[in-house]
Design a protein around this motif. Structure first.
Motif, PDB file in Angstrom:
ATOM      1  N   VAL A   1     -20.753 -42.654  26.457  1.00  0.00           N
ATOM      2  CA  VAL A   1     -19.338 -42.930  26.223  1.00  0.00           C
ATOM      3  C   VAL A   1     -19.213 -44.151  25.318  1.00  0.00           C
ATOM      4  O   VAL A   1     -20.153 -44.918  25.137  1.00  0.00           O
ATOM      5  N   ASP A   2     -18.018 -44.311  24.763  1.00  0.00           N
ATOM      6  CA  ASP A   2     -17.745 -45.427  23.870  1.00  0.00           C
ATOM      7  C   ASP A   2     -17.384 -46.682  24.663  1.00  0.00           C
ATOM      8  O   ASP A   2     -16.997 -46.611  25.845  1.00  0.00           O
ATOM      9  N   LEU A   3     -17.495 -47.801  24.003  1.00  0.00           N
ATOM     10  CA  LEU A   3     -16.985 -49.068  24.514  1.00  0.00           C
ATOM     11  C   LEU A   3     -16.131 -49.709  23.434  1.00  0.00           C
ATOM     12  O   LEU A   3     -16.280 -49.420  22.245  1.00  0.00           O
ATOM     13  N   GLY A   4     -15.219 -50.583  23.843  1.00  0.00           N
ATOM     14  CA  GLY A   4     -14.440 -51.362  22.894  1.00  0.00           C
ATOM     15  C   GLY A   4     -14.976 -52.779  22.826  1.00  0.00           C
ATOM     16  O   GLY A   4     -15.658 -53.247  23.749  1.00  0.00           O
ATOM     17  N   GLN A   5     -14.684 -53.462  21.739  1.00  0.00           N
ATOM     18  CA  GLN A   5     -15.178 -54.829  21.573  1.00  0.00           C
ATOM     19  C   GLN A   5     -14.129 -55.657  20.843  1.00  0.00           C
ATOM     20  O   GLN A   5     -13.511 -55.197  19.889  1.00  0.00           O
ATOM     21  N   VAL A   6     -13.946 -56.886  21.301  1.00  0.00           N
ATOM     22  CA  VAL A   6     -13.081 -57.839  20.611  1.00  0.00           C
ATOM     23  C   VAL A   6     -13.780 -59.195  20.627  1.00  0.00           C
ATOM     24  O   VAL A   6     -14.117 -59.721  21.688  1.00  0.00           O
ATOM     25  N   GLY A   7     -14.011 -59.734  19.458  1.00  0.00           N
ATOM     26  CA  GLY A   7     -14.654 -61.036  19.358  1.00  0.00           C
ATOM     27  C   GLY A   7     -15.976 -61.129  20.078  1.00  0.00           C
ATOM     28  O   GLY A   7     -16.305 -62.160  20.665  1.00  0.00           O
ATOM     29  N   GLY A   8     -16.755 -60.056  20.065  1.00  0.00           N
ATOM     30  CA  GLY A   8     -18.043 -60.063  20.743  1.00  0.00           C
ATOM     31  C   GLY A   8     -17.964 -59.770  22.226  1.00  0.00           C
ATOM     32  O   GLY A   8     -18.995 -59.686  22.899  1.00  0.00           O
ATOM     33  N   ARG A   9     -16.754 -59.595  22.774  1.00  0.00           N
ATOM     34  CA  ARG A   9     -16.584 -59.307  24.193  1.00  0.00           C
ATOM     35  C   ARG A   9     -16.302 -57.814  24.357  1.00  0.00           C
ATOM     36  O   ARG A   9     -15.399 -57.264  23.721  1.00  0.00           O
ATOM     37  N   VAL A  10     -17.052 -57.159  25.224  1.00  0.00           N
ATOM     38  CA  VAL A  10     -16.910 -55.727  25.445  1.00  0.00           C
ATOM     39  C   VAL A  10     -15.817 -55.453  26.471  1.00  0.00           C
ATOM     40  O   VAL A  10     -15.645 -56.201  27.440  1.00  0.00           O
ATOM     41  N   PHE A  11     -15.074 -54.369  26.266  1.00  0.00           N
ATOM     42  CA  PHE A  11     -14.111 -53.919  27.282  1.00  0.00           C
ATOM     43  C   PHE A  11     -14.244 -52.418  27.456  1.00  0.00           C
ATOM     44  O   PHE A  11     -14.598 -51.684  26.520  1.00  0.00           O
ATOM     45  N   VAL A  12     -14.019 -51.965  28.695  1.00  0.00           N
ATOM     46  CA  VAL A  12     -14.142 -50.540  29.003  1.00  0.00           C
ATOM     47  C   VAL A  12     -12.794 -49.834  28.961  1.00  0.00           C
ATOM     48  O   VAL A  12     -12.735 -48.620  28.757  1.00  0.00           O
ATOM     49  N   ASN A  13     -11.706 -50.574  29.183  1.00  0.00           N
ATOM     50  CA  ASN A  13     -10.371 -49.968  29.211  1.00  0.00           C
ATOM     51  C   ASN A  13      -9.519 -50.402  28.028  1.00  0.00           C
ATOM     52  O   ASN A  13      -9.353 -49.683  27.078  1.00  0.00           O
ATOM     53  N   ASN A  14      -8.958 -51.618  28.113  1.00  0.00           N
ATOM     54  CA  ASN A  14      -8.023 -52.019  27.079  1.00  0.00           C
ATOM     55  C   ASN A  14      -7.850 -53.529  27.026  1.00  0.00           C
ATOM     56  O   ASN A  14      -8.231 -54.254  27.950  1.00  0.00           O
TER      57      ASN A  14
ATOM     58  N   ASN B   1      -9.984 -48.587  24.544  1.00  0.00           N
ATOM     59  CA  ASN B   1     -11.219 -47.860  24.302  1.00  0.00           C
ATOM     60  C   ASN B   1     -10.911 -46.371  24.378  1.00  0.00           C
ATOM     61  O   ASN B   1     -10.870 -45.796  25.453  1.00  0.00           O
ATOM     62  N   ASN B   2     -10.603 -45.755  23.244  1.00  0.00           N
ATOM     63  CA  ASN B   2     -10.059 -44.405  23.124  1.00  0.00           C
ATOM     64  C   ASN B   2      -8.585 -44.398  23.542  1.00  0.00           C
ATOM     65  O   ASN B   2      -8.107 -45.320  24.207  1.00  0.00           O
ATOM     66  N   ALA B   3      -7.888 -43.365  23.133  1.00  0.00           N
ATOM     67  CA  ALA B   3      -6.426 -43.340  23.241  1.00  0.00           C
ATOM     68  C   ALA B   3      -5.954 -42.905  24.627  1.00  0.00           C
ATOM     69  O   ALA B   3      -6.519 -41.986  25.229  1.00  0.00           O
ATOM     70  N   TYR B   4      -4.905 -43.565  25.100  1.00  0.00           N
ATOM     71  CA  TYR B   4      -4.243 -43.204  26.355  1.00  0.00           C
ATOM     72  C   TYR B   4      -3.146 -42.177  26.101  1.00  0.00           C
ATOM     73  O   TYR B   4      -2.513 -42.165  25.043  1.00  0.00           O
ATOM     74  N   GLN B   5      -2.915 -41.341  27.095  1.00  0.00           N
ATOM     75  CA  GLN B   5      -1.664 -40.588  27.168  1.00  0.00           C
ATOM     76  C   GLN B   5      -0.687 -41.512  27.882  1.00  0.00           C
ATOM     77  O   GLN B   5      -0.705 -41.626  29.106  1.00  0.00           O
ATOM     78  N   LEU B   6       0.146 -42.173  27.124  1.00  0.00           N
ATOM     79  CA  LEU B   6       0.954 -43.260  27.668  1.00  0.00           C
ATOM     80  C   LEU B   6       2.425 -42.884  27.675  1.00  0.00           C
ATOM     81  O   LEU B   6       3.031 -42.691  26.623  1.00  0.00           O
ATOM     82  N   HIS B   7       2.991 -42.767  28.872  1.00  0.00           N
ATOM     83  CA  HIS B   7       4.411 -42.500  29.015  1.00  0.00           C
ATOM     84  C   HIS B   7       5.136 -43.647  29.706  1.00  0.00           C
ATOM     85  O   HIS B   7       6.351 -43.630  29.828  1.00  0.00           O
ATOM     86  N   SER B   8       4.386 -44.629  30.183  1.00  0.00           N
ATOM     87  CA  SER B   8       4.977 -45.734  30.940  1.00  0.00           C
ATOM     88  C   SER B   8       4.032 -46.926  30.911  1.00  0.00           C
ATOM     89  O   SER B   8       2.815 -46.760  31.042  1.00  0.00           O
ATOM     90  N   LEU B   9       4.589 -48.115  30.713  1.00  0.00           N
ATOM     91  CA  LEU B   9       3.767 -49.317  30.804  1.00  0.00           C
ATOM     92  C   LEU B   9       3.290 -49.530  32.225  1.00  0.00           C
ATOM     93  O   LEU B   9       2.172 -49.988  32.466  1.00  0.00           O
ATOM     94  N   GLY B  10       4.148 -49.194  33.190  1.00  0.00           N
ATOM     95  CA  GLY B  10       3.777 -49.389  34.584  1.00  0.00           C
ATOM     96  C   GLY B  10       2.684 -48.444  35.026  1.00  0.00           C
ATOM     97  O   GLY B  10       1.762 -48.820  35.739  1.00  0.00           O
TER      98      GLY B  10
ATOM     99  N   PRO C   1      -7.906 -38.695  28.011  1.00  0.00           N
ATOM    100  CA  PRO C   1      -8.571 -37.393  28.142  1.00  0.00           C
ATOM    101  C   PRO C   1     -10.057 -37.456  27.820  1.00  0.00           C
ATOM    102  O   PRO C   1     -10.830 -36.635  28.290  1.00  0.00           O
ATOM    103  N   ARG C   2     -10.457 -38.441  27.002  1.00  0.00           N
ATOM    104  CA  ARG C   2     -11.870 -38.545  26.662  1.00  0.00           C
ATOM    105  C   ARG C   2     -12.228 -39.991  26.377  1.00  0.00           C
ATOM    106  O   ARG C   2     -11.383 -40.805  25.999  1.00  0.00           O
ATOM    107  N   LEU C   3     -13.513 -40.280  26.581  1.00  0.00           N
ATOM    108  CA  LEU C   3     -14.041 -41.622  26.323  1.00  0.00           C
ATOM    109  C   LEU C   3     -15.131 -41.588  25.258  1.00  0.00           C
ATOM    110  O   LEU C   3     -15.876 -42.557  25.104  1.00  0.00           O
ATOM    111  N   ASP C   4     -15.199 -40.495  24.519  1.00  0.00           N
ATOM    112  CA  ASP C   4     -16.231 -40.371  23.496  1.00  0.00           C
ATOM    113  C   ASP C   4     -15.643 -39.938  22.152  1.00  0.00           C
ATOM    114  O   ASP C   4     -16.299 -39.279  21.358  1.00  0.00           O
TER     115      ASP C   4
END
Length: 427
Positions: free
Chosen positions: A226-239, A299-308, A314-317
């Motif tokens: 699966v993919d990972l996200g990165q910001v400034g050398g710091r990895v994140f799994v979600n957002n 880290n990959n796109a959300y199906q986002l209908h609400s901030l709450g 649907p996928r992490l790759d």
């Protein structure tokens, strides 16, 4: 295939009614509407849950009753064939929207598995589920975490001592840290959902209620990348959240009442006395954006209908970052925004935009408050986000239920089925 069958059966049901009632100017339009409503409500009932499912079931039943009353004029055969096609479409739609079991490679048990356990995470979830004992029973070495523990150093030591699989029972912030160590050494990782929200576990397809069952991934398992996200050398799994959303997720009440907390906080956070955040980035059309009230990089796109509710992936790759930006006119838009947020229709707000990108740069004049997998931080700009495709080897139990089903709004169901049939379920 299931999505294609659902759409074909729906079209066939409409065709049967049209053919049978073509010479009946009153019964035909009413029956066509009844078929359409039965289809949409039936699909919603089969893939929905809770009050949404109950309401959709009632609407489908009423619409089907109307269909029988009017289409019955064409004979019982028409009613029977139409009903059979509607039922087949519903069953196929449920299959199309069902849990997706990602493909992977069958692997043998870990030779030297190590599990780090955050005993305080999730209100003591590790203790409630007897994770230390369950892990020991499976031959997995357990390393409990104490306050001020340097988790990264412990994970690095475990790898140096010969661990071929490492895992963490804790929240998403801890998951990201151990996953980063596994990534750097190209060894397998096990996610045990013992945190509060466990979004990463959900989108991996784990059963968050069966916490101890996740430990089976140390045995014979399915391994995928699966993919990972990165910001400034710091990895994140979600957002990573910036702007108003960063303040919402850091509220104490957000953990237990996500949607209510978001709706309650938005009027104050977006009030006329609040200046827009200083967040400069490039939009989906390649043009510079001067600000956004909410910026969510995932880290990959959300199906986002609400901030709450946040949503699911649907996928992490997919090999991309998901970017969500929300811009609000404070003088006019706040009531509309709060109303749409309250009913889970945030994506219908005119200032809501979503797109994907492999890299995103965010500029600001001063250090910026962010939420990285729910952890409050202040980072110095520019913030450069990137996707690390197929960076992490994840092991999943063979019995994992799979990624949660898509749950589109009723009016968007036909479009969602078309996307699934075309092989683009996350679109």
């Amino acid at each position: 295939m299931a999505a294609a069958v659902a759409l074909l059966c729906a079209a066939a049901a409409l065709a049967v009614v049209l053919e049978a009632l073509a010479d009946r100017p009153i019964a035909l339009p009413v029956s066509i509407v009844a078929v359409a409503v039965t289809l949409l409500a039936g699909w919603a009932a089969l893939v929905g849950r809770g009050s949404r499912r109950a309401m959709a079931t009632l609407v489908a039943a009423v619409a089907f009753g109307g269909l029988i009353a009017f289409a019955g004029a064409a004979g019982l055969v028409t009613v029977f064939v139409t009903a059979a096609l509607l039922a087949a479409s519903g069953v196929a739609a449920r299959g199309a929207f069902g849990r997706h079991r990602p493909s992977g490679t069958r692997v043998g048990p870990a030779r030297h598995g190590v599990l780090f356990v955050n005993t305080r995470s999730g209100g003591g979830a590790a203790g409630r589920h007897n994770l230390a004992e369950e892990a020991g029973r499976r031959g997995v070495a357990v390393v409990p975490l104490t306050p001020n523990t340097d988790l990264r150093s412990l994970a690095e030591k475990a790898v140096a001592d010969g661990a071929d699989v490492i895992g963490i029972a804790g929240g998403d912030g801890s998951q990201a840290l151990v996953a980063d160590v596994a990534r750097r050494h190209d060894i397998a990782f096990v996610c045990v959902p013992a945190g509060t929200r466990n979004h990463f576990a959900l989108d991996l397809g784990l059963d968050r209620r069966n916490v101890a069952g996740a430990l089976d991934a140390f045995g014979e398992a399915v391994e995928r990348r699966v993919d990972l996200g990165q910001v400034g050398g710091r990895v994140f799994v979600n957002n990573v959240s910036l702007g108003v959303y960063a303040e919402i997720v850091q509220s104490d009440s957000y953990r237990n009442a996500k949607a209510g907390t978001a709706a309650a906080m938005l009027p104050d956070l977006l009030g006329p006395g609040r200046a827009p955040p200083d967040l400069r980035f490039t939009g989906p059309d390649g043009q510079p954006e001067p600000t956004a009230d909410v910026l969510l990089v995932s880290n990959n796109a959300y199906q986002l209908h609400s901030l709450g509710g946040l949503g699911t992936r649907p996928r992490l790759d997919g090999g991309n970052l998901g970017v969500t930006a929300l811009r609000v006119d404070r003088a006019q838009d706040v009531p509309t925004l709060v109303a749409l947020e309250s009913v889970g229709a945030l994506d219908r707000f005119h200032g809501f935009h979503q797109w994907t990108s492999q890299v995103l740069r965010v500029d600001a004049a001063s250090p910026t408050s962010v939420g990285v997998d729910g952890e409050a931080l202040r980072l110095t700009p520019p913030l450069v986000f990137s996707c690390l495709p197929a960076a992490l080897r994840v092991r999943l139990p063979p019995q994992a239920p799979g990624v949660p089903p898509l749950r589109p709004r009723v009016c968007a169901t036909p479009s969602a089925l078309l996307h699934i049939a075309a092989g683009r379920p996350g679109t």
